[in-house]
Design an enzyme around this catalytic site. Structure first.
Site, short mmCIF file in Angstrom:
data_model
loop_
_atom_site.label_atom_id
_atom_site.label_comp_id
_atom_site.label_asym_id
_atom_site.label_seq_id
_atom_site.Cartn_x
_atom_site.Cartn_y
_atom_site.Cartn_z
N TYR A 111 -2.96 -0.36 8.72
CA TYR A 111 -1.49 0.33 8.86
C TYR A 111 -1.05 0.91 7.68
CZ TYR A 111 3.40 1.32 9.63
OH TYR A 111 4.62 1.83 9.73
N SER B 218 5.99 4.51 4.82
CA SER B 218 6.07 3.28 5.14
C SER B 218 5.97 2.49 3.89
CB SER B 218 5.06 2.51 6.05
OG SER B 218 5.34 0.87 6.21
#
Length: 325
Positions: A157, A130
């Site tokens: 995350y 990501s």
């Protein structure tokens, strides 16, 4: 005939689109997903239904963190490539549900790595990372480069995604099988995730509900259309690095758009004005994302084709059809 490809998270947004592309070119695809209720399960079931019955596709309901089950599946089918897209997504969700990220992201990555390293003749693992691993860095004249240190994640995350990259680096060094981590930048389009801003804004604008704009609207994102993302995934899959190598590649549009500009484009596409409520920045959010995709371009010829206005038109057309609005 080539060996099958395992796609994890196949009922997810990116997994569903990737599986369709691979099947369209004649690959055999084994899909796994646990079909959890992080967002509406009916949407995941509808994505999956579009794949069931397509020649070459088989599905197994499975938690990617179940290491024994994943390894057994690879052995059973003789899969030699894996596209690992299953994960617990969402920056804000990680604030309140941290242990879901430990199991799905870290546990899932480890389960896939173990399965791949024990698979004879294994060719290539491509997995989802990501852009959030870059942290909240200033956006200057150049995009975020893979060579920049990623040592200051601002959400759990992001930290789990960086941990996955480090785990893959260690496994490539220890066991030699080729790996590619793809740092995705704000993927959008038909069949997307309802927790993403463009999706939830569409729903609220059509319902006449106000939208909350965090960061006082001063954020920017490198919105990347789903078909362009799949181009990059498949291109990377087809160009594995040398044995023992692990590489990181950005995959984005390389044209960041301000949040207020995205909302204006969405309003024009919907033919309606949004009721806007300005809010401060949310914990875990970053100010801007901006992909330098030169490495992926050099490797595969990757070049995003779909501009935001066109992509939002495709999304809104799908949304109106799917939800009958």
């Amino acid at each position: 005939m080539s060996a099958p490809i395992l796609v994890t998270g196949v009922a997810g947004f990116i997994g569903h689109a990737t599986a369709h592309r691979l099947l369209a070119r004649g690959e055999t695809v084994i899909g796994i997903d646990n079909l959890n209720d992080y967002y509406e399960p009916a949407l995941k079931q509808a994505r999956l239904a579009s794949l069931l019955g397509v020649p070459g596709f088989s599905f197994h309901a499975m938690d990617v963190a179940d290491a024994e089950a994943v390894a057994a599946l690879l052995r059973e089918y003789g899969a030699d490539r894996v596209v690992h897209l299953a994960a617990q997504a969402g920056v804000r969700h990680s604030i309140d549900h941290p242990f879901a990220y430990e199991r799905s992201n870290i546990g899932g990555q480890l389960a896939v790595l173990e399965a791949c390293r024990h698979q004879p003749g294994f060719v290539h693992l491509v997995y989802a990372s990501s852009s959030s691993v870059y942290g909240d860095k200033p956006m200057g004249g150049q995009g975020f480069s893979e060579d920049e240190p990623s040592v200051a994640p601002v959400s759990l995350y992001a930290a789990t995604k960086r941990a996955c990259e480090l785990m893959s680096q260690s496994y490539a060094t220890l066991y030699g099988f080729p790996q590619t981590g793809l740092r995705f930048f704000t993927v959008y389009g038909p069949w997307g995730r309802p927790d993403m801003a463009y999706f939830s804004f569409t729903r609220k604008i059509l319902n006449g509900e106000p939208i909350e704009i965090f960061g006082e609207g001063r954020m920017a994102r490198d919105f990347t259309y789903i078909a362009d993302i799949v181009d990059g995934i498949v291109g990377a899959l087809d160009h594995p690095p040398e044995r023992g190598s692990h590489r990181i590649l950005n995959i984005g549009d390389s044209q960041p758009v301000g949040l207020m500009d995205m909302i204006s484009t969405l309003e024009r596409t919907l033919g309606r004005d949004a009721i806007k409520i300005m809010k401060p920045m949310q914990p875990g959010d970053v100010t801007a994302t901006y992909a330098d995709v030169s490495k992926l371009n050099a490797l595969t010829g990757y070049a995003p084709k779909v501009a935001l206005a066109e992509g939002l038109e495709h999304f809104v057309a799908w949304y109106r059809d799917y939800y009958r609005v």
